[in-house]
Design a protein around this motif. Sequence first.
Motif, PDB file in Angstrom:
ATOM      1  N   PHE A 291       0.791  -0.932  -0.048  1.00  0.00           N
ATOM      2  CA  PHE A 291       0.154  -0.136   0.024  1.00  0.00           C
ATOM      3  C   PHE A 291       0.662   1.165   0.046  1.00  0.00           C
ATOM      4  CE2 PHE A 291      -3.365  -3.093   1.088  1.00  0.00           C
ATOM      5  CZ  PHE A 291      -4.468  -2.150   0.772  1.00  0.00           C
ATOM      6  N   LEU A 292       1.956   1.062   0.715  1.00  0.00           N
ATOM      7  CA  LEU A 292       2.958   2.300   1.089  1.00  0.00           C
ATOM      8  C   LEU A 292       3.457   2.579  -0.440  1.00  0.00           C
ATOM      9  CD1 LEU A 292       4.137   1.957   4.243  1.00  0.00           C
ATOM     10  CD2 LEU A 292       2.804   3.926   3.599  1.00  0.00           C
TER      11      LEU A 292
ATOM     12  N   ARG B 231      -5.290   3.556   4.908  1.00  0.00           N
ATOM     13  CA  ARG B 231      -6.316   3.028   5.933  1.00  0.00           C
ATOM     14  C   ARG B 231      -6.729   1.734   5.513  1.00  0.00           C
ATOM     15  NH1 ARG B 231      -9.250   6.961   6.436  1.00  0.00           N
ATOM     16  NH2 ARG B 231      -8.329   8.144   8.131  1.00  0.00           N
ATOM     17  N   PRO B 232      -7.193   1.548   4.244  1.00  0.00           N
ATOM     18  CA  PRO B 232      -7.775   0.176   3.810  1.00  0.00           C
ATOM     19  C   PRO B 232      -6.749  -0.960   4.150  1.00  0.00           C
ATOM     20  CG  PRO B 232      -8.223   1.688   2.055  1.00  0.00           C
ATOM     21  CD  PRO B 232      -7.566   2.437   3.075  1.00  0.00           C
TER      22      PRO B 232
ATOM     23  N   PHE C 108      -5.319  -5.625  10.070  1.00  0.00           N
ATOM     24  CA  PHE C 108      -5.749  -5.933  11.405  1.00  0.00           C
ATOM     25  C   PHE C 108      -6.660  -7.070  11.261  1.00  0.00           C
ATOM     26  CE2 PHE C 108      -9.296  -5.306  14.454  1.00  0.00           C
ATOM     27  CZ  PHE C 108      -8.391  -5.023  15.517  1.00  0.00           C
ATOM     28  N   ILE C 109      -7.694  -7.291  10.236  1.00  0.00           N
ATOM     29  CA  ILE C 109      -8.693  -8.259  10.064  1.00  0.00           C
ATOM     30  C   ILE C 109      -7.862  -9.757   9.841  1.00  0.00           C
ATOM     31  CG2 ILE C 109     -10.603  -9.435   8.994  1.00  0.00           C
ATOM     32  CD1 ILE C 109     -11.492  -6.550   8.349  1.00  0.00           C
ATOM     33  N   PHE C 110      -6.901  -9.725   8.995  1.00  0.00           N
ATOM     34  CA  PHE C 110      -6.130 -10.910   8.656  1.00  0.00           C
ATOM     35  C   PHE C 110      -5.877 -11.355   9.987  1.00  0.00           C
ATOM     36  CE2 PHE C 110      -6.186  -9.838   3.943  1.00  0.00           C
ATOM     37  CZ  PHE C 110      -6.782 -10.716   3.482  1.00  0.00           C
TER      38      PHE C 110
ATOM     39  N   PHE D 116     -16.240  -4.851   7.260  1.00  0.00           N
ATOM     40  CA  PHE D 116     -15.047  -4.529   6.525  1.00  0.00           C
ATOM     41  C   PHE D 116     -14.649  -5.696   5.450  1.00  0.00           C
ATOM     42  CE2 PHE D 116     -14.512  -3.172  10.897  1.00  0.00           C
ATOM     43  CZ  PHE D 116     -14.619  -1.757  10.739  1.00  0.00           C
ATOM     44  N   GLN D 117     -15.539  -6.041   4.829  1.00  0.00           N
ATOM     45  CA  GLN D 117     -15.238  -7.082   3.865  1.00  0.00           C
ATOM     46  C   GLN D 117     -14.476  -6.544   2.455  1.00  0.00           C
ATOM     47  OE1 GLN D 117     -18.983  -8.725   2.013  1.00  0.00           O
ATOM     48  NE2 GLN D 117     -20.022  -7.454   3.329  1.00  0.00           N
ATOM     49  N   LYS D 118     -14.977  -5.181   2.179  1.00  0.00           N
ATOM     50  CA  LYS D 118     -14.236  -4.761   1.200  1.00  0.00           C
ATOM     51  C   LYS D 118     -12.984  -4.603   1.253  1.00  0.00           C
ATOM     52  CE  LYS D 118     -15.473   0.051   2.299  1.00  0.00           C
ATOM     53  NZ  LYS D 118     -16.078   1.417   2.097  1.00  0.00           N
ATOM     54  N   TYR D 119     -12.449  -4.244   2.545  1.00  0.00           N
ATOM     55  CA  TYR D 119     -10.930  -4.013   2.703  1.00  0.00           C
ATOM     56  C   TYR D 119     -10.108  -5.350   2.529  1.00  0.00           C
ATOM     57  CZ  TYR D 119     -12.397   0.428   4.548  1.00  0.00           C
ATOM     58  OH  TYR D 119     -12.959   1.440   4.683  1.00  0.00           O
TER      59      TYR D 119
END
Length: 277
Positions: A159-160, A191-192, A198-200, A260-263
């Motif tokens: 992402f960065l 942020r995404p 975080f979720i993984f 947060f499924q789209k992320y």
Amino acid sequence: MSTESLKRGLYYTALWAISLLFFAPIAWIVLASFKTRADILAVPPKLLFTPTLENYVELFNRQGIFLQLANSIFLSLGAVIIAVLVSFLAAFCFSRFRPKGTDFLMFLLLSIRMLPGPAVILPVFLMYVAFGWKDTHLWLMLFYAMFSIPFSVWILKGFLDGVSTRFDETGIVNGGSWFHVIFKVVLPQVRPGLIAAFIFNMIFVWNEFLFNFIIGGVTTQNIPYALAVGTYADGGVNWTFISTMTSIYIILPIAFIFFFQKYLLVGMTFGTVRGEV
């Protein structure tokens, strides 16, 4: 009906069929939590039955259940928050400053996740016993964070890399500190990736059993530990306990994934779908 409409109808029918097929085990577990033991073991399986809440009453009257639930939430959230914060800073360094041997260092980081848990549990156990860290929330949380950091670094670096360095240069030229650039300018744009990481990692720590069982203890028992030791009762498999505990246990990860499924989809691409901003 046109050919295009027919194809679309078949396509969505196939999607629903596959989704229901994968959802069937979860539905069976949730339904079983409202059945008596006799209904669960009935042959053929009972689809129509009288629901009961007795299983949930028995579960919440079980000794230590609230401590185990609290430990799962505390250890998971604490470990993942630490991991994501450290990973973001490390990924920023790899992305912006590219120290010598960055690609090799990234490979070494990811190789930590390639190690099977049983291969490292003995030396980790001996180290925790020697330093007096066994059965402590802080050190178990830091251990989970250590295992979560490598994968998070890989996600966040992607992402960065998609955020132009012009943002950094503009912030510095206008008198901003690196702290301002990192947390006020760059962080909002990734942020995404932060949510995906975080979720993984939340799912990984939430479901972890082996290390909690070996280097944890009475005060740090989590829900997977409770499921393992409570599987058998009265000379057989305790299906009412398993189904009820599992139904409670899956609420938090399902809620995270739903909202947060789209992320998650973006996270699986490691940010490569982002062009330079």
